[in-house]
Write an enzyme that holds these catalytic residues in place. Sequence first.
Site, PDB file in Angstrom:
ATOM      1  CG  HIS A   1      -1.943   1.044   1.415  1.00  0.00           C
ATOM      2  ND1 HIS A   1      -1.593   2.414   1.910  1.00  0.00           N
ATOM      3  CD2 HIS A   1      -3.182   0.995   1.226  1.00  0.00           C
ATOM      4  CE1 HIS A   1      -2.786   3.095   1.633  1.00  0.00           C
ATOM      5  NE2 HIS A   1      -3.907   2.104   1.587  1.00  0.00           N
TER       6      HIS A   1
ATOM      7  CG  ASP B   1       0.622  -2.398   6.067  1.00  0.00           C
ATOM      8  OD1 ASP B   1      -0.289  -2.395   6.991  1.00  0.00           O
ATOM      9  OD2 ASP B   1       0.551  -1.836   5.092  1.00  0.00           O
TER      10      ASP B   1
ATOM     11  CD  GLN C   1      -6.756  -4.650   4.249  1.00  0.00           C
ATOM     12  OE1 GLN C   1      -7.637  -5.235   4.787  1.00  0.00           O
ATOM     13  NE2 GLN C   1      -6.853  -3.332   3.752  1.00  0.00           N
TER      14      GLN C   1
ATOM     15  CE  LYS D   1      -7.053  -0.193   6.320  1.00  0.00           C
ATOM     16  NZ  LYS D   1      -7.802   0.379   5.340  1.00  0.00           N
TER      17      LYS D   1
ATOM     18  CB  CYS E   1      -3.562   3.317  -1.538  1.00  0.00           C
ATOM     19  SG  CYS E   1      -4.789   4.363  -1.206  1.00  0.00           S
TER      20      CYS E   1
END
Length: 416
Positions: free
Chosen positions: A122, A199, A202, A225, A365
């Site tokens: 991202h 990261d 998600q 999220k 993104c």
Amino acid sequence: MLDVRRIRQDFPILRQQVNGRPLVYLDNAATTQKPRQVIEALVRYYETSNANIHRGIHTLATRATEQYEDARRKVARFIGARGPEEVVFTRNATEAINLVARAWGDEHIGEGDEIVLTLMEHHSNIVPWQLLARRKGATLRYAGITDDGKLDLDELRRLIGPQTKLVAVTHMSNVLGTINPVADIAEMAHRAGALLLVDGAQSVPHLPVDVQALGADFLAFSAHKMLGPTGVGVLWARAELLEAMPPFLGGGDMIAVVRPESSTWAELPHKFEAGTPNIADVIAFGAAVDYLEGIGMANARRHEEELTEFALERLRRVAGVRIFGPSSASERGGVVSFAMEAAHPHDVATIADGYGVAIRAGHHCAQLLMRALGVPATSRASFSIYNDVDDIEALVEALEGVNRVFGEGRERTAVR
Ligand SMILES: Cc1ncc(COP(=O)(O)O)c(C=O)c1O
């Protein structure tokens, strides 16, 4: 099996109709909806406990501080941190990554050093490193993806070398759904003497994530999220790393002693939380963590994996649909990106909205990934604990509607 019907009752927003159809919300990778437990925690805080934290000694200030720090303890426990001092609240995952790029990067990255990324990142795990590399004269290297949308681990292994100071990878792609083998990547990075930033924007919302098992040095994710409010993110890092890092932002609440020329810093994690934080939303984030723990992350993962398997199978049968990413649901999270022969992704999303189905269209993104896939954009459906097979059937009905409007896609359906 999750009791989706019961879970849906906790999400008031899902009760509405959109364009005359029941809302089918399949844009969870962008942000998830909020259960009433989270909404009520926000209202309760403002109605009963609102005060500034860490400073006042009156009853409300003490209560607000206790609730804020309680949320930190919940988050620490949720990801298996050694303690709450390893959890820093930020505005979002993006700010957490920028914090590392500034506070750690400015101290440890120099001319000729290399930062290894992947083409499936991202932008929030690319641009902070570009800015750092420009400040310091460092070089960025990118590992590519295989034809089936997995990270090219051989290339990654080749790229990590003596100049590598940091490897920064996503745990789960927000476009392909690909789940990367982070523990193996941690080993590769550490063998080369580099650190690993993961990261988790998600993955933390959808998989059981334990930072000890990951073997990472930094983990970034966002509350919004994972059923929590907007405006809250998390940086987790090993305490000894945070201890050695200078502050990111300066101001109130992050200092021990201020003198005219210099200051000393507060204990972890307060050194990294300058100014009045997002108290109410952090406390409501604690309620989101409680909610997810009540469901159980292994149960959430199983549900979303089954749903993904069903979605892959159903979408493959829609004429002209090309699916991106690994073909097996076991290798991906609940994110399915696809292209339709008949229509541009924006048209697909517009028509789907007419059926009450919310999906995302665009580059997500992830422009480097779009270029690697050879497309300008994709349509994306992404799932959460409140979705079920009926939602997938509604999506399929909408995509068949797209084919009717734009003319049947040819029979060829390919899976990438
Ligand atoms: C993989 C990934 N990383 C980072 C982010 C950035 O999250 P935020 O905008 O909450 O900072 C996102 C958001 O879509 C994402 O999907």
